[in-house]
Design an enzyme around this catalytic site. Structure first.
Site, PDB file in Angstrom:
ATOM      1  N   LYS A   1       0.840  -1.208   0.000  1.00 19.52           N
ATOM      2  CA  LYS A   1       0.000   0.000   0.000  1.00 19.52           C
ATOM      3  C   LYS A   1       0.872   1.253   0.000  1.00 19.52           C
ATOM      4  O   LYS A   1       0.531   2.250  -0.631  1.00 19.52           O
ATOM      5  CB  LYS A   1      -0.931   0.027   1.217  1.00 19.52           C
ATOM      6  CG  LYS A   1      -1.828  -1.203   1.407  1.00 19.52           C
ATOM      7  CD  LYS A   1      -2.606  -1.597   0.186  1.00 19.52           C
ATOM      8  CE  LYS A   1      -2.334  -3.054  -0.149  1.00 19.52           C
ATOM      9  NZ  LYS A   1      -2.786  -3.521  -1.435  1.00 19.52           N
TER      10      LYS A   1
ATOM     11  N   GLU B   1      -4.019   6.752   8.502  1.00 20.10           N
ATOM     12  CA  GLU B   1      -4.891   7.561   7.644  1.00 20.10           C
ATOM     13  C   GLU B   1      -6.049   8.065   8.484  1.00 20.10           C
ATOM     14  O   GLU B   1      -6.440   7.396   9.449  1.00 20.10           O
ATOM     15  CB  GLU B   1      -5.492   6.684   6.523  1.00 20.10           C
ATOM     16  CG  GLU B   1      -4.650   6.592   5.280  1.00 20.10           C
ATOM     17  CD  GLU B   1      -5.275   5.714   4.202  1.00 20.10           C
ATOM     18  OE1 GLU B   1      -6.423   5.255   4.366  1.00 20.10           O
ATOM     19  OE2 GLU B   1      -4.596   5.492   3.195  1.00 20.10           O
TER      20      GLU B   1
ATOM     21  N   HIS C   1     -15.692  -7.292   4.931  1.00 23.89           N
ATOM     22  CA  HIS C   1     -14.836  -7.152   3.751  1.00 23.89           C
ATOM     23  C   HIS C   1     -15.097  -8.199   2.683  1.00 23.89           C
ATOM     24  O   HIS C   1     -14.334  -8.321   1.729  1.00 23.89           O
ATOM     25  CB  HIS C   1     -13.349  -7.140   4.145  1.00 23.89           C
ATOM     26  CG  HIS C   1     -13.054  -6.072   5.152  1.00 23.89           C
ATOM     27  ND1 HIS C   1     -13.169  -4.740   4.860  1.00 23.89           N
ATOM     28  CD2 HIS C   1     -12.706  -6.130   6.453  1.00 23.89           C
ATOM     29  CE1 HIS C   1     -12.886  -4.028   5.928  1.00 23.89           C
ATOM     30  NE2 HIS C   1     -12.609  -4.848   6.919  1.00 23.89           N
TER      31      HIS C   1
ATOM     32  N   ARG D   1      -5.598  -7.887 -10.621  1.00 26.56           N
ATOM     33  CA  ARG D   1      -6.146  -9.155 -11.116  1.00 26.56           C
ATOM     34  C   ARG D   1      -7.507  -8.905 -11.759  1.00 26.56           C
ATOM     35  O   ARG D   1      -8.063  -7.818 -11.639  1.00 26.56           O
ATOM     36  CB  ARG D   1      -6.349 -10.114  -9.943  1.00 26.56           C
ATOM     37  CG  ARG D   1      -7.350  -9.545  -8.946  1.00 26.56           C
ATOM     38  CD  ARG D   1      -7.745 -10.502  -7.832  1.00 26.56           C
ATOM     39  NE  ARG D   1      -8.807  -9.947  -7.014  1.00 26.56           N
ATOM     40  CZ  ARG D   1      -8.638  -9.124  -6.001  1.00 26.56           C
ATOM     41  NH1 ARG D   1      -7.419  -8.728  -5.658  1.00 26.56           N
ATOM     42  NH2 ARG D   1      -9.673  -8.662  -5.330  1.00 26.56           N
TER      43      ARG D   1
HETATM   44  C1  MV4 Z   1     -10.571   2.931   4.800  1.00 25.97           C
HETATM   45  C2  MV4 Z   1     -11.841   3.169   5.363  1.00 25.97           C
HETATM   46  C3  MV4 Z   1     -12.061   4.383   5.943  1.00 25.97           C
HETATM   47  N1  MV4 Z   1     -11.081   5.311   5.977  1.00 25.97           N
HETATM   48  N2  MV4 Z   1      -9.634   3.874   4.844  1.00 25.97           N
HETATM   49  C4  MV4 Z   1     -11.320  -1.647   3.734  1.00 25.97           C
HETATM   50  C5  MV4 Z   1     -10.766  -2.434   2.620  1.00 25.97           C
HETATM   51  C6  MV4 Z   1      -9.496  -1.778   2.278  1.00 25.97           C
HETATM   52  N3  MV4 Z   1      -9.302  -1.792   0.863  1.00 25.97           N
HETATM   53  C7  MV4 Z   1      -9.607  -0.395   2.806  1.00 25.97           C
HETATM   54  N4  MV4 Z   1     -10.792  -0.365   3.601  1.00 25.97           N
HETATM   55  C8  MV4 Z   1     -11.185   0.784   4.188  1.00 25.97           C
HETATM   56  N5  MV4 Z   1     -10.268   1.770   4.218  1.00 25.97           N
HETATM   57  C9  MV4 Z   1      -9.891   5.039   5.430  1.00 25.97           C
HETATM   58  N6  MV4 Z   1      -8.932   5.962   5.503  1.00 25.97           N
HETATM   59  C10 MV4 Z   1     -12.788   2.170   5.317  1.00 25.97           C
HETATM   60  C11 MV4 Z   1     -12.458   0.964   4.739  1.00 25.97           C
HETATM   61  C12 MV4 Z   1     -13.500  -0.013   4.798  1.00 25.97           C
HETATM   62  C13 MV4 Z   1     -14.102  -0.480   3.650  1.00 25.97           C
HETATM   63  C14 MV4 Z   1     -13.722  -0.034   2.395  1.00 25.97           C
HETATM   64  C15 MV4 Z   1     -14.311  -0.533   1.271  1.00 25.97           C
HETATM   65  C16 MV4 Z   1     -15.309  -1.478   1.393  1.00 25.97           C
HETATM   66  C17 MV4 Z   1     -15.705  -1.924   2.614  1.00 25.97           C
HETATM   67  C18 MV4 Z   1     -15.118  -1.427   3.761  1.00 25.97           C
HETATM   68  C19 MV4 Z   1     -15.544  -1.879   4.983  1.00 25.97           C
HETATM   69  C20 MV4 Z   1     -14.950  -1.407   6.098  1.00 25.97           C
HETATM   70  C21 MV4 Z   1     -13.920  -0.480   6.005  1.00 25.97           C
END
Ligand code: MV4
Length: 498
Positions: free
Chosen positions: A117, A201, A236, A293
């Site tokens: 990341k 973050e 997730h 992917r």
């Molecule tokens: C976040 C977020 C809120 N704020 N980053 C979850 C999967 C990963 N790709 C990053 N994710 C998140 N990052 C910040 N700064 C909330 C999530 C997140 C989320 C994002 C996409 C789809 C579902 C989710 C479920 C919980 C948290």
């Protein structure tokens, strides 16, 4: 370089999905399978199939060396990894290349950059890509990081650089919890990924998950194929995906598309990839990560663009320039996908693997079922318990949703508990219908009690299942109607049989 024989290093629905396109393109297909998958449809569908080991994926689908040996033995010239398994393994992509084979996917270098990341953030730093406020590097000085956290404001998220897809994340609500959160995040990252690098973050509390599909060729051309909305998820694990998103305006869509193309450009990307964003309630969007992917939910993009993503991946891998220009693309209609899992929504979504005693797919205009099972088959315990993806397509969002409800009602699966009823509940829900939902949808609205009724098959479904069973098990009778000697000699019958 033309691909004549393709090995699909995967199983189930995605192996079939890839082989179908390969066959349409006149490419020979090779399946691999584990001892648990001998009778699987993907094995029978392929022109050739090779057993690569026992059921556990570490001894079969993940055996890079065995798979490459099979390729050499059978004269295979390319490998499609599908999703999961070896699909985002840069070392595998490198081994494939070193063996003189084509990896139908991005370069090992792109996979490596985006697998970190922090690597992704660094790669896009010189482009104008919106990112959530936070630390750009791995945290080495804790007091420094605590100051940054205070500046951006709590709550914050601690994320593992080697994580992704929700793995290795920790919310910290206030400064007093910072040290404990950090200790846990680092030790979890070390044990899960062997890499303790973490960054922080600002925590966007109720985001939507919107991702952009991109395609890049090996000549530097990159296009995007609009977005997929994936906010309805549980721990997730995506439950419902759709395209387009109900909330994006054409302007925001174009802007996100431009950013996604730049993210891909930043790592010299070729192949099919997905750039993941979160979108806040003000419609601000932020780049999170890139998945290198073909994704599970790619069919909704195929439905609204009319483009076969696997065909594009194969052309790109052959070195052909993209034949589609950005301005040729437009969104037509609306597609919704649900994932049908062998899980029990009434019992905390516990996997409910077993035998598909009755398995009847929905049919009709605008319905696509991507699955890897057949009636009578047992779902193995060793792999992901996804039975199928059900995709519906309509002129409008409302039409696609109505079609989905009809399709769910037609889908008859007996023998295992499934998430069909749960998905039906989502489809009927006012928040989903109105488009006003975020990543907390399932947590906020779902309790097992809401399912009591649709969980049981209806009388009509039972009747359908019973008559299907009776038809299938009926012994041919030597009656006047079925014996050829006594068959009536009408012209109609002669024409039809002749
Ligand atoms: C976040 C977020 C809120 N704020 N980053 C979850 C999967 C990963 N790709 C990053 N994710 C998140 N990052 C910040 N700064 C909330 C999530 C997140 C989320 C994002 C996409 C789809 C579902 C989710 C479920 C919980 C948290």
């Amino acid at each position: 370089m033309t691909i004549r024989k393709l090995l699909v290093a995967n199983r189930g629905e995605i192996a079939l999905r890839v082989m179908r396109t390969a066959r349409e393109m006149g490419i020979q297909t090779v399946a691999i399978y584990s001892e648990a998958d001998r009778l699987s449809p993907h094995v029978r569908y392929a022109d050739e199939a090779v057993c690569v080991g026992p059921a556990p994926s570490s001894e079969s689908y993940l055996r890079a060396d065995t798979i490459i040996t099979v390729c050499k033995k059978l004269g295979v010239d390319a490998i499609h990894p599908g999703y999961g398994f070896l699909s985002e393994n840069a070392n595998f992509a490198r081994l494939v290349r070193e063996a003189g084979l084509i990896f139908v996917g991005p370069s090992p270098e792109s996979i490596e950059i985006m697998g970190s990341k922090l690597g992704a953030k660094a790669a896009v730093a010189s482009y104008n890509i919106p990112m959530v406020p936070g630390t750009p590097d791995a945290i080495s000085d804790r007091d420094e990081a605590k100051k940054t956290a205070a500046q951006i404001g709590y709550p914050i998220l601690i994320k593992a650089s080697a994580g992704g897809g929700g793995k290795g994340m920790r919310i910290v609500e206030r400064e007093e919890e910072f040290d404990e959160g950090m200790d846990r995040a680092v030790s979890e990252a070390i044990s899960a990924f062997g890499d303790g690098s973490v960054f922080i973050e600002k925590y966007v509390t109720s985001p939507r998950h919107v991702e952009i599909q991109v395609l890049g060729d090996q000549h530097g051309n990159i296009i995007h194929l609009f977005e997929r909305e994936c906010s309805v998820q549980r721990r997730h694990q995506k439950v419902v995906e759709e395209a387009p998103s109900a909330i994006l305006t054409p302007e925001i869509r174009a802007e996100m598309g431009r950013c996604a193309v730049d993210v891909a450009r930043a790592c010299g990307y070729y192949g099919a990839g997905t750039v993941e964003f979160i979108v806040d309630d003000q419609l601000n969007f932020y780049f999170l990560e890139m998945n290198t992917r073909l994704q599970v939910e790619h069919p909704v993009t195929e439905q609204i663009t009319g483009i076969d993503l696997v065909e594009q991946m194969i052309h790109i891998a052959e070195g052909k320039p993209l034949a589609i220009r950005q301005e040729d693309l437009q969104i037509k209609g609306h597609a919704v996908e649900i994932r049908v899992y062998a899980e029990d929504p009434a019992n905390n979504f516990l996997p409910d693997v077993g035998t598909l005693h009755t398995y009847i797919r929905p049919q009709g205009n605008g319905i696509r079922v991507d699955d890897g099972f057949e009636e009578g088959m047992t779902i193995p315990i060793y792999y992901d318990p996804m039975i199928a993806k059900l995709i519906t397509y309509g002129a409008t969002r409302e039409e696609a949703i109505r079609k989905m409800i009809r399709a769910i009602d037609e889908y008859t699966i007996l023998g295992v508990q499934t998430t069909l009823g749960f998905c039906r509940y989502v489809m009927e829900h006012e928040a989903f219908r109105s488009g006003q939902f975020d990543t907390h949808f399932v947590k906020r609205y779902f309790t097992p009690e809401v399912l009591q009724k649709p969980a049981d098959p209806t009388e009509a479904q039972l009747a359908a299942a019973l008559s299907a069973w009776l038809l299938k098990n009926e012994k041919p009778k030597a009656s006047a109607e079925t014996s050829t000697a006594a068959a009536p000699k009408s012209k109609w019958r002669e024409r039809r049989l002749g």
